[in-house]
Scaffold this motif. Structure first.
Motif, short mmCIF file in Angstrom:
data_model
loop_
_atom_site.label_atom_id
_atom_site.label_comp_id
_atom_site.label_asym_id
_atom_site.label_seq_id
_atom_site.Cartn_x
_atom_site.Cartn_y
_atom_site.Cartn_z
N THR A 19 0.86 -1.22 -0.15
CA THR A 19 0.04 -0.03 0.09
C THR A 19 0.84 1.24 0.01
OG1 THR A 19 -1.73 -1.12 0.95
CG2 THR A 19 -1.93 1.21 1.17
N PRO A 20 1.88 1.42 0.80
CA PRO A 20 2.69 2.74 0.66
C PRO A 20 3.26 2.89 -0.64
CG PRO A 20 2.81 1.56 2.70
CD PRO A 20 2.40 0.56 2.08
N LEU A 21 3.68 2.02 -1.19
CA LEU A 21 4.32 2.07 -2.59
C LEU A 21 3.25 2.33 -3.47
CD1 LEU A 21 6.60 1.78 -4.80
CD2 LEU A 21 6.02 -0.91 -4.76
N TYR A 22 2.17 1.61 -3.62
CA TYR A 22 1.19 2.08 -4.44
C TYR A 22 0.78 3.63 -4.25
CZ TYR A 22 0.08 -2.83 -5.85
OH TYR A 22 0.22 -4.10 -6.25
N ASN A 23 0.56 4.05 -3.03
CA ASN A 23 0.16 5.39 -2.83
C ASN A 23 1.33 6.44 -3.08
OD1 ASN A 23 -2.11 4.73 -1.44
ND2 ASN A 23 -1.20 4.43 0.86
N LEU A 24 2.52 5.99 -3.14
CA LEU A 24 3.75 7.06 -3.64
C LEU A 24 3.63 7.23 -5.05
CD1 LEU A 24 6.43 8.27 -3.06
CD2 LEU A 24 7.44 6.04 -3.49
N ILE A 25 3.32 5.92 -5.89
CA ILE A 25 3.29 6.01 -7.19
C ILE A 25 2.08 6.84 -7.53
CG2 ILE A 25 2.87 4.80 -9.20
CD1 ILE A 25 4.60 2.42 -7.79
N TRP A 26 0.79 6.59 -6.93
CA TRP A 26 -0.37 7.14 -7.39
C TRP A 26 -0.48 8.74 -7.14
CZ3 TRP A 26 -3.68 4.67 -10.69
CH2 TRP A 26 -4.79 5.30 -10.84
N ASP A 27 -0.02 8.91 -5.92
CA ASP A 27 0.23 10.49 -5.64
C ASP A 27 0.83 11.30 -6.70
OD1 ASP A 27 -1.59 10.05 -3.57
OD2 ASP A 27 0.10 10.23 -1.87
N ASN A 28 2.16 10.84 -7.03
CA ASN A 28 2.94 11.39 -8.03
C ASN A 28 2.25 11.32 -9.55
OD1 ASN A 28 6.18 12.01 -7.21
ND2 ASN A 28 5.13 10.41 -6.07
N PHE A 29 1.41 10.25 -9.77
CA PHE A 29 0.60 10.26 -10.89
C PHE A 29 -0.30 11.57 -10.99
CE2 PHE A 29 1.46 5.84 -12.65
CZ PHE A 29 2.89 5.95 -12.75
N ASP A 30 -0.95 11.53 -9.62
CA ASP A 30 -2.01 12.55 -9.60
C ASP A 30 -1.45 13.63 -9.77
OD1 ASP A 30 -4.71 13.27 -8.97
OD2 ASP A 30 -4.21 13.60 -6.94
N GLU A 31 -0.40 14.14 -8.90
CA GLU A 31 0.11 15.39 -8.92
C GLU A 31 0.63 16.03 -10.45
OE1 GLU A 31 3.37 16.06 -6.25
OE2 GLU A 31 2.22 15.20 -4.71
N ASP A 32 1.05 14.88 -11.21
CA ASP A 32 1.56 15.06 -12.67
C ASP A 32 0.41 15.33 -13.64
OD1 ASP A 32 3.95 15.06 -14.19
OD2 ASP A 32 3.01 13.47 -15.46
N GLY A 33 -1.04 14.63 -13.14
CA GLY A 33 -1.85 14.67 -14.04
C GLY A 33 -2.09 13.51 -15.06
N PHE A 34 -1.08 12.68 -14.66
CA PHE A 34 -1.45 11.32 -15.38
C PHE A 34 -2.57 10.41 -14.97
CE2 PHE A 34 0.32 6.96 -16.14
CZ PHE A 34 0.40 7.00 -17.60
N VAL A 35 -3.15 10.80 -13.92
CA VAL A 35 -4.46 10.24 -13.58
C VAL A 35 -5.41 11.35 -12.92
CG1 VAL A 35 -3.43 7.98 -13.11
CG2 VAL A 35 -3.69 9.33 -11.36
N VAL A 36 -6.60 11.15 -13.31
CA VAL A 36 -7.51 12.06 -12.85
C VAL A 36 -8.71 11.19 -12.22
CG1 VAL A 36 -9.29 13.79 -13.55
CG2 VAL A 36 -7.07 13.67 -14.66
N THR A 37 -8.90 11.35 -10.92
CA THR A 37 -10.10 10.37 -10.24
C THR A 37 -11.32 11.42 -9.74
OG1 THR A 37 -8.73 10.61 -8.26
CG2 THR A 37 -8.28 8.66 -9.44
N ASP A 38 -11.04 12.66 -9.98
CA ASP A 38 -12.06 13.37 -9.31
C ASP A 38 -13.01 14.12 -10.31
OD1 ASP A 38 -10.49 15.19 -10.20
OD2 ASP A 38 -10.23 16.57 -8.50
N GLU A 39 -12.90 13.44 -11.38
CA GLU A 39 -13.91 13.91 -12.62
C GLU A 39 -14.64 12.98 -13.29
OE1 GLU A 39 -11.80 16.35 -15.46
OE2 GLU A 39 -10.79 17.72 -14.09
N PRO A 40 -15.70 13.01 -13.67
CA PRO A 40 -16.59 11.62 -14.16
C PRO A 40 -15.94 11.32 -15.40
CG PRO A 40 -17.92 13.88 -14.31
CD PRO A 40 -16.65 14.17 -13.67
#
Length: 191
Positions: A19-40
């Motif tokens: 989980t900490p590894l996934y969170n580290l990766i996902w948080d960086n992806f989110d900051e970079d705009g590579f993933v967007v989870t708050d839009e439909p």
């Protein structure tokens, strides 16, 4: 259902020690705009990327410990079905991306090809955001059972990264012990 929470609970907390590894990766992806989870309408893209992270971790484990990588395209269907996303929307997503080798006759092959493609772009993004050395260290610390040296359970991502940072000498020794794994990371983690 909240997409970010679903990904966290159903995918990233599936194996608690990662989980900490996934969170580290996902948080960086989110900051970079590579993933967007708050839009439909981002469910398909986000699930493919989250499962691609699992796929890369599974491939790392396979290369380091010779354990089977159990990540497959069926988990994408299962996760999206849970989110209420039908097969048609998954297939449409695949056909809308010209980089995905979509098969008119076989949805399974199309989804598998989409996961393969997404795994490659996720690997590229990881190497853009982190060095190969850091990726080895993060993957190793998340997957290795440290009972021989010490036992450690990570409470959160900050504790995880602090642990990695404070054990660089030991981790460098592991890199020397597993040069083929380090080479796989440096060459883009192509599965």
């Amino acid at each position: 259902m909240d997409l970010a929470n679903y990904i966290q609970e159903a995918i990233f907390e599936e194996k608690e020690k990662f989980t900490p590894l996934y969170n580290l990766i996902w948080d960086n992806f989110d900051e970079d705009g590579f993933v967007v989870t708050d839009e439909p309408d981002n469910e398909v893209d986000c699930i493919f990327k989250a499962v691609a992270i699992q796929n890369l971790i599974g491939e790392y484990i396979y290369r380091l410990y010779d354990e089977v990588n159990e990540t497959d395209f069926e988990s994408i269907r299962e996760h999206l079905q849970t989110l209420g996303v039908g097969e048609d929307k998954i297939i449409d997503y695949c056909f809308e991306n010209p980089e995905i080798d979509a098969d008119d006759e076989d949805d399974d092959i199309t989804i598998k090809n989409a996961l393969d493609y997404t795994t490659e772009i996720v690997a590229d993004k990881l190497l853009e955001l982190f060095s190969a050395d850091d990726l080895f260290d993060y993957f190793f610390c998340a997957t290795y059972d440290f009972e021989q040296d010490f036992t450690y359970a990570f409470e959160d991502t900050d504790e995880f990264t602090a642990f990695v940072d404070s054990n660089t000498d030991k981790l460098d020794a592991y890199k020397e012990e597993y040069p083929a794994v380090m080479q796989w990371i440096e060459q883009g983690m192509i599965v």
